[in-house]
Design a protein around this motif. Structure first.
Motif, short mmCIF file in Angstrom:
data_model
loop_
_atom_site.label_atom_id
_atom_site.label_comp_id
_atom_site.label_asym_id
_atom_site.label_seq_id
_atom_site.Cartn_x
_atom_site.Cartn_y
_atom_site.Cartn_z
N MET A 120 0.79 -1.23 0.00
CA MET A 120 0.00 0.00 0.00
C MET A 120 0.82 1.28 0.00
N LYS A 121 2.04 1.22 0.53
CA LYS A 121 2.75 2.45 0.89
C LYS A 121 3.04 3.40 -0.27
N GLN A 123 1.04 3.85 -3.00
CA GLN A 123 -0.16 4.21 -3.75
C GLN A 123 -0.41 5.72 -3.69
N ASP A 125 -3.02 7.52 -3.22
CA ASP A 125 -3.94 8.05 -2.22
C ASP A 125 -3.49 7.73 -0.80
N VAL A 126 -2.20 7.44 -0.63
CA VAL A 126 -1.65 7.06 0.68
C VAL A 126 -0.63 8.08 1.16
N LYS A 169 -6.95 11.36 2.36
CA LYS A 169 -6.02 10.29 2.00
C LYS A 169 -6.13 9.12 2.98
N LYS A 170 -5.50 8.02 2.62
CA LYS A 170 -5.32 6.91 3.55
C LYS A 170 -4.05 7.20 4.36
N LEU A 172 -1.19 5.99 6.75
CA LEU A 172 -0.48 4.80 7.23
C LEU A 172 0.54 5.24 8.28
N ASN A 195 -9.79 7.12 7.18
CA ASN A 195 -9.03 6.00 6.63
C ASN A 195 -7.65 5.94 7.28
N TYR A 197 -4.63 3.64 9.11
CA TYR A 197 -4.01 2.31 9.17
C TYR A 197 -2.73 2.41 10.00
#
Length: 320
Positions: A120-121, A123, A125-126, A169-170, A172, A195, A197
């Motif tokens: 995911m890192k 992407q 939108d992250v 955004k997501k 992390l 969102n 994580y």
């Protein structure tokens, strides 16, 4: 190697924390473990070192307690004890941030395995957010991570406004072993981020299970090792010597105890400044003798492991 280092935490309600602390201290003494363990009404947090067999028995006994059945140990090899003493203490929180009302075992960010985090890192939108202190992320951090310019984790709640621009955004989050992210991600959810994580098991688990890919530099750890390699895929050095600014990931504590800054210092400057971070600190009358390591563990002459049981004084009040 004959020794292991165990890094772990578990957010879970603990009643009678004083009694638990004493029982847990006795268990560690029986197994000849050393390290730092925090017990709080919200859970258990520790880093300990010991012989392979002793660590294996400790992990088995801890996880046999239903409260800690879900606890995960990050296990690393070591040549000897990475701690000189054993401390088991009661605190209001297992990681101090000043948010005792937040209970990660009730609500926190989505846990990502190291492989899920790696996928995911990058992407679009992250946004990757480092929730650690400045001296930690200056030594090593994930590529493109957002840092928050904090000297101590308790400053995190006041820095969240800097993340407002990323609310769509997501998010992390990551830290050394995962414990700070539990509260950080829970606080972000409380502040309206949707969102959120977290890297489950932190940088250490990511290095052990995913090869540490794209973690630049070294990971600062809170034991005698000071800094460890985690990236076995594409390692790099991002920190620079505090004095001459050449690339260096050799982390030291300033030899001036009144400064004690955590800074990278190359071997040449370490010798030239005798372990100090600056000429001014080198000239300080209380400067500690430099032995080439840049670490200054407390003198443990006459240390008796059982002393912690005798001299421990419980806090006057622990609030749930």
């Amino acid at each position: 190697m004959d020794y292991r280092v165990l890094l772990y935490y578990c957010y879970t309600p603990i009643e009678n924390v004083e009694q638990f602390r004493e029982e847990h201290h006795r268990l560690c003494l029986q197994l000849n473990l050393r390290g730092r363990i925090i017990v709080a009404p919200e859970g258990l947090n520790g880093t300990v070192s010991g012989l392979v067999a002793d660590c294996a028995e400790y992990m088995q006994l801890v996880k046999a307690d239903p409260r800690f059945a879900a606890l995960e140990f990050k296990v690393e090899e070591a040549e000897a004890h990475t701690f000189q003493k054993l401390h088991v203490r009661v605190k209001p929180e297992i990681v101090h941030v000043g948010l005792p009302h937040i209970k990660p075992y009730e609500r926190t960010g989505v846990h990502l395995s190291p492989e899920e985090f790696r996928a995911m890192k990058d992407q679009d939108d992250v946004v990757i957010v480092d929730v650690r202190s400045d001296y930690e992320y200056e030594l090593g951090r994930f590529k493109n991570a957002v840092t928050l310019d904090i000297e101590n984790f308790r400053e995190f709640p006041d820095r969240v406004e800097r993340l407002e621009q990323y609310k769509d955004k997501k998010i992390l989050t990551y830290c050394t072993g995962g414990i700070k992210c539990e509260k950080a991600s829970a606080f972000l959810l409380e502040q309206g981020f949707e969102n959120v994580y977290q890297l489950h098991g932190g940088i250490i688990k990511y290095g052990l299970e995913a090869g540490g890919e794209d973690f630049e530099g070294k990971c600062y750890v809170f034991d005698g090792r000071v800094a460890v390699d985690v990236n076995h895929v594409n390692p790099s050095i991002i920190s620079a010597c505090h004095h001459c600014h050449t690339p260096s990931d050799r982390m030291v504590n300033c030899a001036n105890p009144h400064c004690n800054a955590h800074v990278p210092l190359c071997e040449t400057c370490g010798e030239q400044l005798q372990g100090a971070c600056s000429p001014a600190c080198q000239e300080h009358p209380d400067k500690r003798p430099y032995d080439g390591t840049g670490t200054y563990p407390k003198i443990s002459n006459h240390y008796r492991p059982e002393q912690g049981l005798i001299s421990y004084r419980a806090p006057t009040a622990i609030k749930n």
